[in-house]
Design an enzyme around this catalytic site. Structure first.
Site, PDB file in Angstrom:
ATOM      1  N   ASP A  91      24.965  47.809  48.968  1.00  0.00           N
ATOM      2  CA  ASP A  91      24.475  46.354  48.537  1.00  0.00           C
ATOM      3  C   ASP A  91      25.438  45.482  49.789  1.00  0.00           C
ATOM      4  OD1 ASP A  91      22.230  46.401  47.037  1.00  0.00           O
ATOM      5  OD2 ASP A  91      23.108  44.555  46.217  1.00  0.00           O
ATOM      6  N   GLY A 127      36.076  32.119  53.272  1.00  0.00           N
ATOM      7  CA  GLY A 127      34.985  32.445  55.052  1.00  0.00           C
ATOM      8  C   GLY A 127      33.945  30.760  54.529  1.00  0.00           C
ATOM      9  N   HIS A 182      37.538  33.068  43.379  1.00  0.00           N
ATOM     10  CA  HIS A 182      36.778  32.455  44.002  1.00  0.00           C
ATOM     11  C   HIS A 182      37.369  30.734  43.781  1.00  0.00           C
ATOM     12  CE1 HIS A 182      34.593  35.377  45.347  1.00  0.00           C
ATOM     13  NE2 HIS A 182      34.157  35.400  44.582  1.00  0.00           N
ATOM     14  N   LYS A 227      21.635  26.982  40.940  1.00  0.00           N
ATOM     15  CA  LYS A 227      22.547  27.487  41.687  1.00  0.00           C
ATOM     16  C   LYS A 227      23.538  26.887  42.479  1.00  0.00           C
ATOM     17  CE  LYS A 227      23.306  31.225  45.375  1.00  0.00           C
ATOM     18  NZ  LYS A 227      24.502  31.730  45.008  1.00  0.00           N
ATOM     19  N   LEU A 265      30.501  10.652  48.901  1.00  0.00           N
ATOM     20  CA  LEU A 265      31.365   9.602  48.115  1.00  0.00           C
ATOM     21  C   LEU A 265      30.521   8.777  47.421  1.00  0.00           C
ATOM     22  CD1 LEU A 265      33.652   9.310  48.055  1.00  0.00           C
ATOM     23  CD2 LEU A 265      33.922   7.504  49.648  1.00  0.00           C
TER      24      LEU A 265
HETATM   25  C1  BG6 Z   1      31.181  37.948  43.856  1.00  0.00           C
HETATM   26  C2  BG6 Z   1      30.904  37.927  42.566  1.00  0.00           C
HETATM   27  O1  BG6 Z   1      32.471  37.641  44.392  1.00  0.00           O
HETATM   28  O2  BG6 Z   1      30.448  36.614  44.369  1.00  0.00           O
HETATM   29  C3  BG6 Z   1      29.268  37.699  41.904  1.00  0.00           C
HETATM   30  O3  BG6 Z   1      31.488  39.096  43.002  1.00  0.00           O
HETATM   31  C4  BG6 Z   1      28.349  36.529  42.516  1.00  0.00           C
HETATM   32  O4  BG6 Z   1      28.954  38.430  41.282  1.00  0.00           O
HETATM   33  C5  BG6 Z   1      29.121  35.623  43.715  1.00  0.00           C
HETATM   34  O5  BG6 Z   1      27.044  36.285  42.507  1.00  0.00           O
HETATM   35  C6  BG6 Z   1      28.718  34.918  44.691  1.00  0.00           C
HETATM   36  O6  BG6 Z   1      28.436  34.799  45.742  1.00  0.00           O
HETATM   37  P1  BG6 Z   1      27.827  33.774  47.106  1.00  0.00           P
HETATM   38  O7  BG6 Z   1      28.712  33.242  48.122  1.00  0.00           O
HETATM   39  O8  BG6 Z   1      26.721  34.124  46.515  1.00  0.00           O
HETATM   40  O9  BG6 Z   1      27.572  32.613  45.908  1.00  0.00           O
END
Ligand code: BG6
Length: 489
Positions: free
Chosen positions: A16, A182, A241, A342, A385
């Site tokens: 994927d 990145g 992250h 999201k 801000l």
């Molecule tokens: C990945 C995680 O590192 O980052 C996933 O394993 C997550 O669970 C994804 O969905 C999110 O990445 P992005 O770039 O779509 O916010």
């Protein structure tokens, strides 16, 4: 000067990540003219395929990012002609030796630079590196290997993985990706902070009340339950992250923008984070929910997830950095699957203005009138801000307004995908955005005891409905530190 060639081998080419991110990013780099003259792309996987089938597969996901420029189709064809496939087992030296022959043929005696992208599960990293490195090291040119998390499940397994990789590779050949580094707005963090006088001097406990790192997703673990259940959200998102963003945010000023200088500072700040206690964290798991006649599955409804799984799909945490700059400032992190939206953002909430003359005119909760800097990493990149402002008119009433930097409006280009930036850096040998092994160690050192405690004590996650704002425990956690989550105000 001798002529060089670049080959990029995507190991796990039919997966994927390769299809959705790596090949499209390579094409974007080619399209933009960032790949050298002599480059080839190889796909390697167990699936039996020929070159043409790989090219067809890749062509499904290539897009022209910038616009539908007239030469896009030609460029795609040109790119696809440079893509080849080799099918083999991941632990077979013979199969990799055959790949090596093909690579040599393309290299035609020129200086070989080789990049391997391991887009495969971590339990086969070492096999692949062992087999691939056998042939790869030549006196001239370089060999680099990009690896994706998970880099282990805890300190011990991570160290073991590093040790095994280092039997075959030097540290400077290993490029550990955290794709959040990145992302455009994460990269911009240092620019924002270090090149603006209106921010740099404020970046400390003197002016900042708390900092929040929030990453929510509006889908569950659909299709990835098997992987996810072994790791959980803390290992999937928080330990890497969010913690990486925290490190960049909170580090001291590096000596220079050089990769080693930046990573030295990141390690230092990671090592200054106070060890976690169970009471510093709230875990949750989403449950099935129906809304508007539609029903959404719970985490344990996934057939690949054990019915009694306690794996968190949500976590909120409060961290403290025990150094002079950040003493007493709560750094809150929050992340979850199957939430209402999201979004990834950084929120910096500043302190009150001491003796604010306008206290009486503000008219609402003083807590909500402190300045807040919001860096929206995605979607729809932006920096806001929040300031107090006089409502125009003859009275003296204040309200809360925003200074807005909306990327779409200010920079009408499409922002490159994180993988483009990172692949280009790996090709150019720029290590700034990759994780050094001591950073990885520090990140695991912080989370391992907590994860062990959660798991050994079988701490049950707080259930939250699919599509909701997550467990209420996250509010109590923030409130305990005198903080409100900025995304929920
Ligand atoms: C990945 C995680 O590192 O980052 C996933 O394993 C997550 O669970 C994804 O969905 C999110 O990445 P992005 O770039 O779509 O916010």
């Amino acid at each position: 000067e001798e002529e060089t060639t670049l080959s990029i081998t995507v190991v796990g080419a039919s997966g994927d990540l390769a299809r959705k991110k790596i090949f499209p990013a390579l094409f974007a780099l080619f399209y933009e003219g960032y790949l050298p003259e002599n480059f080839t792309v190889f796909g390697y996987a167990r699936t039996k395929m020929n070159d043409e089938e790989l090219q067809n597969m890749i062509s499904q996901t290539l897009t022209c990012r910038i616009d539908k420029r007239e030469n896009c189709d030609d460029k795609m064809k040109e790119f696809l002609q440079r893509c080849f496939y080799h099918s083999g087992q991941y632990n077979s030296e013979n199969d990799f030796a055959e790949l090596d022959l093909k690579l040599r043929e393309k290299e035609g005696g020129r200086v070989p630079n080789r990049l391997f992208y391991l887009s495969i599960p971590p339990n086969i990293f070492v096999d692949v590196v062992r087999c691939a490195s056998r042939r790869a090291s030549s006196e001239k040119g370089w060999t680099r290997v990009i690896v994706e998390k998970p880099f282990g499940r805890d300190s011990e397994s991570s160290r073991e993985l590093t040790r095994s990789l280092k039997q075959y590779l030097a540290e400077d050949q290993i490029f550990r990706i955290d794709h959040y580094l990145g992302k455009e707005l994460v990269e911009n963090l240092s620019v924002l902070r270090f090149s603006n006088l209106v921010f740099e001097p404020l970046w400390s406990r003197n002016y900042i009340q708390n900092v929040q790192f929030i990453f929510s997703e509006d889908i569950g673990t659909e299709g990835r339950g098997g992987y996810f259940d072994h790791y959980g959200i803390i290992r999937d998102i928080m330990q890497n992250h969010l913690l990486q963003i925290l490190a960049l945010f909170a580090m001291e000023t590096p000596v220079s923008l050089d990769a080693e200088d930046i990573r030295n500072e990141k390690v230092k700040v990671l090592r200054s984070v106070r060890p976690f206690q169970l009471e510093d964290i709230v875990v949750g798991q989403y449950k099935g929910h129906s809304k508007g006649g539609k029903s959404y599955p719970g985490y344990t409804d996934d057939p690949t997830v054990p019915k009694n799984s306690l794996t968190p799909t949500f976590a909120a945490a409060a961290l403290f950095i025990d150094n002079a700059r950040w003493d007493g400032v709560p750094f809150l992190m929050k992340t979850g699957k199957a939430l209402y939206t999201k979004r990834a953002e950084i929120r910096v909430q500043f302190r009150h203005v001491p003796g604010n003359l306008f206290r009486g005119n503000i008219g609402y909760d003083l807590d909500r009138t402190t300045n807040e800097l919001v860096i929206r990493v995605q979607p729809d990149e932006a920096i806001f801000l929040k300031i107090n402002n006089k409502v125009p008119g003859l009275g003296m009433r204040l309200d809360r307004s925003d200074l807005n930097l909306l990327y779409k409006a200010r920079y009408p280009i499409e922002i490159p995908d994180a993988y483009e930036r990172l692949l280009l850096d790996a090709i150019e040998g720029e290590r700034r955005l990759f994780i050094r092994s001591d950073e990885l160690d520090a990140a695991w050192a912080l989370f391992t005891p907590l994860l062990k405690e959660l798991e050994e004590n079988k701490i049950a996650p707080e259930l939250y409905p699919y599509g909701s704002r997550g467990p209420v425990g996250a509010h109590y956690l923030a409130a305990k530190h005198g903080v409100r989550w900025g995304d929920l105000i």
